[in-house]
Write a protein that holds these residues in place. Sequence first.
Motif, short mmCIF file in Angstrom:
data_model
loop_
_atom_site.label_atom_id
_atom_site.label_comp_id
_atom_site.label_asym_id
_atom_site.label_seq_id
_atom_site.Cartn_x
_atom_site.Cartn_y
_atom_site.Cartn_z
N VAL A 318 0.83 -1.17 -0.07
CA VAL A 318 0.06 0.17 -0.09
C VAL A 318 0.83 1.47 -0.10
O VAL A 318 0.89 2.38 -0.75
N GLN A 319 2.05 1.31 0.70
CA GLN A 319 3.24 2.45 1.04
C GLN A 319 3.68 2.13 -0.32
O GLN A 319 3.39 3.87 -1.04
N ARG A 355 -3.88 -3.68 -8.80
CA ARG A 355 -5.00 -3.70 -9.10
C ARG A 355 -6.16 -2.88 -9.17
O ARG A 355 -6.67 -1.19 -8.68
N VAL A 356 -6.41 -3.52 -7.28
CA VAL A 356 -7.49 -3.01 -6.15
C VAL A 356 -6.57 -1.27 -6.29
O VAL A 356 -7.83 -0.56 -6.13
N ILE A 357 -5.71 -1.55 -5.53
CA ILE A 357 -5.25 0.07 -5.04
C ILE A 357 -5.62 1.00 -6.11
O ILE A 357 -6.35 2.21 -5.72
N LEU A 385 -8.34 -2.23 4.16
CA LEU A 385 -8.23 -1.11 3.50
C LEU A 385 -8.97 -0.44 3.18
O LEU A 385 -10.04 -0.84 2.71
N SER A 386 -9.25 0.78 3.79
CA SER A 386 -10.40 1.66 2.76
C SER A 386 -9.74 2.90 2.17
O SER A 386 -8.35 3.45 2.38
N VAL A 387 -10.49 2.82 1.48
CA VAL A 387 -9.75 4.68 0.70
C VAL A 387 -11.08 5.81 0.21
O VAL A 387 -12.30 5.04 -0.24
N SER A 388 -10.99 6.96 0.71
CA SER A 388 -12.22 7.59 1.25
C SER A 388 -11.77 9.48 0.65
O SER A 388 -10.42 9.25 0.53
N ASP A 389 -12.87 9.83 0.06
CA ASP A 389 -12.65 11.01 0.17
C ASP A 389 -14.01 11.87 0.31
O ASP A 389 -14.67 11.19 0.46
N ASN A 390 -13.15 12.99 0.07
CA ASN A 390 -14.62 13.95 0.23
C ASN A 390 -15.58 14.55 -0.99
O ASN A 390 -15.38 16.20 -0.86
N GLY A 391 -15.79 14.02 -1.77
CA GLY A 391 -15.87 14.62 -3.52
C GLY A 391 -17.63 14.63 -3.38
O GLY A 391 -18.12 14.63 -2.94
N ILE A 392 -17.59 13.73 -4.67
CA ILE A 392 -19.45 14.08 -4.87
C ILE A 392 -19.94 13.21 -4.41
O ILE A 392 -21.21 13.40 -4.79
#
Length: 457
Positions: A318-319, A355-357, A385-392
């Motif tokens: 991940v890093q 590929r997922v990351i 494992l989480s990926v978050s954003d503050n988008g739409i």
Amino acid sequence: MLSKTQIKKYLKSPLKTITTPIKNTSIIMRVTLWYTVFITILIAILISISFSVAKNLSKNSIQQEIVQAVTNISNNPNKFEDFTDGMFFIVYDENNIPIQGRIPKDFSPLLPIHENELQQFTNHGKEYIFYDLQISTDKNKWIRGIVPKHHSSKEVSFFLILMLTISPILIIFIVYGGYRIIKRAFIPVSKISTTALQIKENNDFSKRIPTNDKEDELHKLANTFNQMLDTLESSYLHEKQFNIDVSHELRTPTTVILSESEYGIKYAENLEEAKESFKVINEQSHRMKKLINQIMELSKIESNNTIHMEEINLSELVQTRTKDYIQTAEKKNIRLNVQVENNIHINANQIMIERVIDNLISNAIKFTENKIDVKLYSENNKIKLSVSDNGIGISQENQNKIWNRFYQTDSSRNKNENTGVGLGLSLVQKIVELHNAKIILHSEENHGSLFEIEFSS
Ligand code: ADP
């Protein structure tokens, strides 16, 4: 002289001619034939055993009867009758001369007296049993009781006739009943073959075997067959839809390339104008390349139900993967925070996890406002494992659809930002599935999205 193999061949050949037609008959006929032969043999054996037992019993009982009758007359000579219940009686004097009574037609009247002894006499094929006893009140006279042997078999013959009449009826009843039960039980099999034939002939995967709520093995088989048809139909429809979608997706860039190249050939007057057309063609070609690559990647993954797994250091992976996105994020004024717990290992396919990351981070970059958080940690025996954003964000309605192939939400921001082809999340979902993990989406429109993958450790 015949050789050993010739003898074997000779012995085998008639057997073959018998077994071949049997092999070709239906299972119903074979089973019916088998138990018909079996039951017939069984009943024949039972009849012959009962017949001989009955014959013996009857013989014993007639012997007892004649002894009893002669003893009775010997004790009460005044009750003498010369013929009763199929038995003949004769009185002899001390010179062995019959003086009273009746003698059966083929019986010899002068046979010597043997007291207290059951004897047999045969003449002209007729058999007799006879018994002699001294008259108790007159010691100079003897009483002889004679009974034809066929008399003793009358009951047995009756029994035999009865059995011979009942047995065929019984056999017909059993065979017909069994045949009907087997035939009924095999109905699902004929339905299965009819359905399979219809599917083969018309390529119609919507056909199903008509079943009822019976629970026997063949109905279970038919139900399993129907479930298999459900799966086949859905993957057939899936493939069909996929082909339609692929053609549809390829049509747009192909049309643009064609019209732009025709325009360039016909109207470009200088290098500048030609370069403009090349630019458009180049962009569309890239899009097509991306589309084709992703389709190939997805089909490859979908056709693989088992994948090569090895222990990987997910923390390191991940890093390193997120490092590649730092520059891109900075250029777009996006803050990329990475929080990784050290030394988390999982069993996985490294290339697929990369590929997922990549997919999740590049989506987040496309749709975020200004911030992305990537987290890796372990919690309650699970690795998250989480990926978050503050988008739409993604509307509730679209949250189920985004996993479908080629699906892209049609918000204006999506149209502006997204250069993707709508296959990324399908790929992610399939990879997660192959790793026996699960992916959860939490999202709210205009507030952001969080994609969380949960691996069991
Ligand atoms: P694409 O190649 O279009 O990104 P994906 O399968 O990765 O295809 O995503 C499907 C759709 O899901 C995207 O077109 C977008 O509308 C939506 N989506 C994916 N990730 C996000 C996100 N982080 N925020 C908002 N919408 C997203």
